[in-house]
Design a protein around this motif. Structure first.
Motif, PDB file in Angstrom:
ATOM      1  N   ALA A  22       0.848  -1.191   0.000  1.00 24.57           N
ATOM      2  CA  ALA A  22       0.000   0.000   0.000  1.00 24.57           C
ATOM      3  C   ALA A  22       0.885   1.243   0.000  1.00 24.57           C
ATOM      4  O   ALA A  22       1.853   1.322   0.755  1.00 24.57           O
ATOM      5  N   CYS A  23       0.536   2.187  -0.859  1.00 22.90           N
ATOM      6  CA  CYS A  23       1.248   3.459  -0.913  1.00 22.90           C
ATOM      7  C   CYS A  23       0.215   4.576  -1.032  1.00 22.90           C
ATOM      8  O   CYS A  23      -0.589   4.595  -1.978  1.00 22.90           O
ATOM      9  N   PHE A  24       0.216   5.487  -0.061  1.00 22.08           N
ATOM     10  CA  PHE A  24      -0.775   6.559  -0.031  1.00 22.08           C
ATOM     11  C   PHE A  24      -0.151   7.919  -0.318  1.00 22.08           C
ATOM     12  O   PHE A  24      -0.771   8.954  -0.063  1.00 22.08           O
ATOM     13  N   ASP A  25       1.057   7.921  -0.857  1.00 21.59           N
ATOM     14  CA  ASP A  25       1.711   9.178  -1.242  1.00 21.59           C
ATOM     15  C   ASP A  25       1.119   9.693  -2.548  1.00 21.59           C
ATOM     16  O   ASP A  25       0.437   8.953  -3.286  1.00 21.59           O
ATOM     17  N   ASN A  26       1.391  10.946  -2.838  1.00 21.77           N
ATOM     18  CA  ASN A  26       0.971  11.544  -4.102  1.00 21.77           C
ATOM     19  C   ASN A  26       2.078  11.380  -5.148  1.00 21.77           C
ATOM     20  O   ASN A  26       3.215  11.041  -4.837  1.00 21.77           O
ATOM     21  N   GLY A  27       1.713  11.646  -6.406  1.00 17.36           N
ATOM     22  CA  GLY A  27       2.691  11.622  -7.484  1.00 17.36           C
ATOM     23  C   GLY A  27       3.032  10.236  -7.992  1.00 17.36           C
ATOM     24  O   GLY A  27       4.122  10.022  -8.537  1.00 17.36           O
ATOM     25  N   ILE A  28       2.120   9.264  -7.826  1.00 20.27           N
ATOM     26  CA  ILE A  28       2.367   7.908  -8.330  1.00 20.27           C
ATOM     27  C   ILE A  28       2.395   7.965  -9.862  1.00 20.27           C
ATOM     28  O   ILE A  28       1.473   8.484 -10.507  1.00 20.27           O
ATOM     29  N   ASP A  29       3.473   7.419 -10.455  1.00 20.81           N
ATOM     30  CA  ASP A  29       3.618   7.482 -11.917  1.00 20.81           C
ATOM     31  C   ASP A  29       4.155   6.166 -12.455  1.00 20.81           C
ATOM     32  O   ASP A  29       4.332   5.190 -11.721  1.00 20.81           O
ATOM     33  N   GLU A  30       4.449   6.159 -13.757  1.00 24.51           N
ATOM     34  CA  GLU A  30       4.889   4.954 -14.450  1.00 24.51           C
ATOM     35  C   GLU A  30       6.217   4.427 -13.912  1.00 24.51           C
ATOM     36  O   GLU A  30       6.416   3.207 -13.797  1.00 24.51           O
ATOM     37  N   GLU A  31       7.138   5.315 -13.573  1.00 29.86           N
ATOM     38  CA  GLU A  31       8.443   4.892 -13.069  1.00 29.86           C
ATOM     39  C   GLU A  31       8.296   4.121 -11.760  1.00 29.86           C
ATOM     40  O   GLU A  31       8.949   3.100 -11.541  1.00 29.86           O
ATOM     41  N   PHE A  32       7.421   4.615 -10.888  1.00 30.62           N
ATOM     42  CA  PHE A  32       7.170   3.928  -9.619  1.00 30.62           C
ATOM     43  C   PHE A  32       6.560   2.544  -9.876  1.00 30.62           C
ATOM     44  O   PHE A  32       6.917   1.557  -9.223  1.00 30.62           O
ATOM     45  N   ALA A  33       5.641   2.462 -10.851  1.00 27.56           N
ATOM     46  CA  ALA A  33       4.990   1.191 -11.174  1.00 27.56           C
ATOM     47  C   ALA A  33       6.008   0.150 -11.633  1.00 27.56           C
ATOM     48  O   ALA A  33       5.919  -1.028 -11.276  1.00 27.56           O
ATOM     49  N   LYS A  34       6.994   0.573 -12.446  1.00 24.37           N
ATOM     50  CA  LYS A  34       8.020  -0.368 -12.947  1.00 24.37           C
ATOM     51  C   LYS A  34       8.834  -0.946 -11.792  1.00 24.37           C
ATOM     52  O   LYS A  34       9.166  -2.132 -11.784  1.00 24.37           O
TER      53      LYS A  34
END
Length: 640
Positions: free
Chosen positions: A586-598
């Motif tokens: 679980a991650c509740f921070d803002n700014g989740i993007d494609e790089e984080f997903a990889k």
């Protein structure tokens, strides 16, 4: 002395007539939604020699408010549990749970995470003595009306209200309160599980009927009678010494229990294996006899010349020179022919090992079994002084250095129930936790046996001052409510146990507090808002909620136990919660993007949860979902 003020009104003849009928026909007084009333159908029957036709009779427990209690149990809850890390002890490593809040709401929240996972439930609910308290379950009055009735307006908004015996729904309100909670509690028991309910004379009959309905009559295991007050409470016409504990199973065919250890047991005899006493091998129950158990009726043969030691002799299943034939005796009362407890095959394997001949007279013998047990089945009469309420008071006084809480349940009572009802890895639930004796007993039992039992306690923050208790300990620390006191007791008990034993025992606990949902109201009631106000809820999480708050709600929604190991990791500059290895990320921070997903995909979590407003933008949300599908196809992505 009489009343000081005049009534200034004529006598209420209806009430006087009601009282007269109540004296003559007490069985015709019942409870309704409007209070105590006369059952006129039953009164007609009392005044007739013939059967009076009326409502169809049926065998069941009925009371006004029963349907509302069923509704109360079935209504979904939008509340949540918020962790209180500062009040917890070893939060990151413990598997024990302490929850502050209304147990009806809490039981609803635990339905998925603990469905069928609890081995033992023990509760010590309000006894309904007239001065004690009942939880609010009256959903027909609004919140303001409830505040007025209870006289309580604190931040919890969940105070208890008194249920005096003069109330028209005295028994009914208690039954409604208990019904909803027991109904939900049954779902949490596993198939081998048991529940124990402490109660006294005021509601013991209703409590048993209630449990018969919820758990089934076939699952009634018995009633313990506890010598809780050896010196007796001398009031009324009887000096009361005892209370009760009702004992039910979830499924009587699958239920498992243990025996209690017998400390310092003395044995009369000994052999190469160890000490033993002797017990006749025949079955003294007249229900089992030679006519219906012919396979258990056969002779043994004792050789009086082959003495093993003292009064014991060798035995055989075949006749031989000089051997004495021995059959089971007959009952003295009805001359019924008893049979053996063992068949021939089992007897053959244990001849002269665990069964032997015992001389009772001149050339008279009995076949006996060596009894080596150092345990015994728990008795229904628990009369030892270790079970007294005063012992419970002394135990708390020892921890706090002051008489701060009167008559909690003694540790020995809960300890013995825990030994009987659980094994080393089981979970114990107490949702009327009081001062925390159940959790204290779990920790103590674990320290004795190197066990890993876990506890879940639930307690409303009931005011201590209103109960007339002392609210300061010998160090001058004050306790405003019962849950605050219980948390302190468990902290002190944990410290004491760790000082007394050198083994590693989980004496910590995670504290959670019942609260309104972490989500803005629009999350649940969008129909109440207009289009031009929706922008106020771009982030549907309430502003005062932390990532730890959100994690607890997500775990409950996902059906994960709150006791699971929680790890906090930083991945690509963002805080990630890792639950039970890769069961949940679980991650509740803002700014989740494609790089984080990889990066997160390399961990291959089974489930990952983000805030709906936490993505960099709408495009990132779509891309993250697609990347996870591609790079970690087993991962399920959810948003809140």
């Amino acid at each position: 002395m009489g009343k000081e003020k005049l009534d200034l009104q004529s006598p209420d003849l209806v009430n006087k007539n009601f009282e007269k009928i109540a004296v003559l026909f007490p069985n015709c007084i019942t409870e309704s939604a409007d209070g105590k009333v006369i059952d006129f159908d039953l009164l007609k029957q009392e005044l007739n020699h013939a059967v009076v036709e009326g409502n169809k009779e049926r065998y069941r427990l009925e009371w006004p408010g029963k349907r509302e209690a069923i509704v109360a149990a079935n209504l979904p809850s939008t509340k949540t549990l918020r962790p209180v890390i500062e009040d917890s002890l070893d939060f990151d490593n413990t598997e024990n749970i302490y929850i502050e809040g209304d147990n009806l709401e809490v039981l609803k929240l635990l339905q998925e995470s603990y469905l069928g996972k609890i081995k033992m439930i023990y509760i010590d609910p309000p006894y309904n003595t007239g001065n004690d308290l009942v939880y609010r379950d009256n959903f027909s009055i609004d919140e303001a009306g409830y505040k007025d009735l209870s006289g309580q307006k604190d931040e919890y908004n969940k105070r208890l209200v008194v249920n005096p015996e003069t109330a028209g729904r005295y028994h009914s309100d208690w039954l409604s309160m208990m019904y909803a909670r027991l109904k939900l509690a049954r779902n949490l028991l596993n198939e081998e599980g048991v529940i124990l309910v402490s109660i006294d004379d005021n509601e013991v009959d209703n409590a048993r009927k209630l449990c018969d309905e919820i758990f089934g009559e076939t699952n009634f295991q018995g009633i313990f009678v506890i010598n809780s007050t050896p010196n007796a409470r001398d009031y009324g016409h009887i000096g009361k010494m005892h209370e009760y504990v009702l004992f039910y199973s979830k499924d009587h065919q699958l239920c498992t229990t243990n025996q209690l250890p017998v400390l310092d047991k003395n044995f009369k005899y000994s052999d190469d294996i160890g000490g033993f006493n002797i017990h006749p091998l025949y079955n003294s129950n007249e229900a089992f006899h030679s006519q219906n158990r012919p396979n258990l009726y056969f002779p043994f043969f004792v050789d009086p010349l082959k003495r093993i030691e003292k009064d014991f002799f060798e035995i055989y299943l075949e006749a031989g020179p000089g051997r004495v034939k021995v059959y089971p005796p007959k009952s003295v009362k009805n001359n019924v022919q008893f049979v053996w407890r063992w068949g021939k095959e089992k007897a053959k394997l244990n001849l002269n090992k665990e069964i032997i001949g015992y001389k009772t007279g001149d050339n008279e013998f009995r076949i006996v079994q060596k009894m080596r047990h150092t345990t015994k089945i728990i008795r229904s009469l628990l009369t030892d002084k270790k079970y007294s309420s005063r012992r419970g008071t002394a135990e708390v006084e020892e921890l706090f250095g002051a008489k701060i809480f009167s008559f909690p349940k003694p540790l020995s009572l809960l300890h013995d129930f825990i030994i009987v009802g659980t094994n080393e890895n089981d979970i114990v639930l107490d949702f009327f936790a009081g001062s925390g004796t159940t959790a204290h007993a779990v920790m103590a039992a674990n320290s004795e046996e190197l066990g890993k039992r876990k506890f879940i306690l639930v307690q409303l923050p009931e005011s201590l001052a209103e109960q007339g208790n002392t609210i300061s300990d010998n160090e001058g620390k004050s306790y405003c409510n019962l849950s605050e006191f219980a948390i302190s007791r468990l902290t002190k008990a944990a410290k004491k146990i760790k000082e007394e034993v050198s083994v590693e025992v989980d004496c910590g606990f995670r504290v959670y507090r019942l609260d309104e949902s972490n989500m803005q109201d629009v999350y649940y009631k969008p129909q109440d808002y207009k289009q031009d106000t929706l922008e106020l809820f771009a982030d549907n999480v309430k502003p005062d909620r932390t990532p730890d708050d959100l994690l607890a709600q997500v775990m409950l929604d996902c059906g994960l136990p709150l006791s699971l190991k929680i790890e906090r990791k930083e991945i690509n500059g963002k805080q990630v919660f890792k639950i039970a290895e890769n069961s949940l990320f679980a991650c509740f921070d803002n700014g989740i993007d494609e790089e984080f997903a990889k990066i997160i995909a390399k961990e291959e979590p089974l489930r990952i949860v983000f805030k709906d407003s936490g993505f960099k933008d709408d495009t990132a949300k779509v891309n993250v979902k697609q990347l996870l599908k591609q790079l970690s196809p087993e991962t399920e992505m959810k948003v809140i």
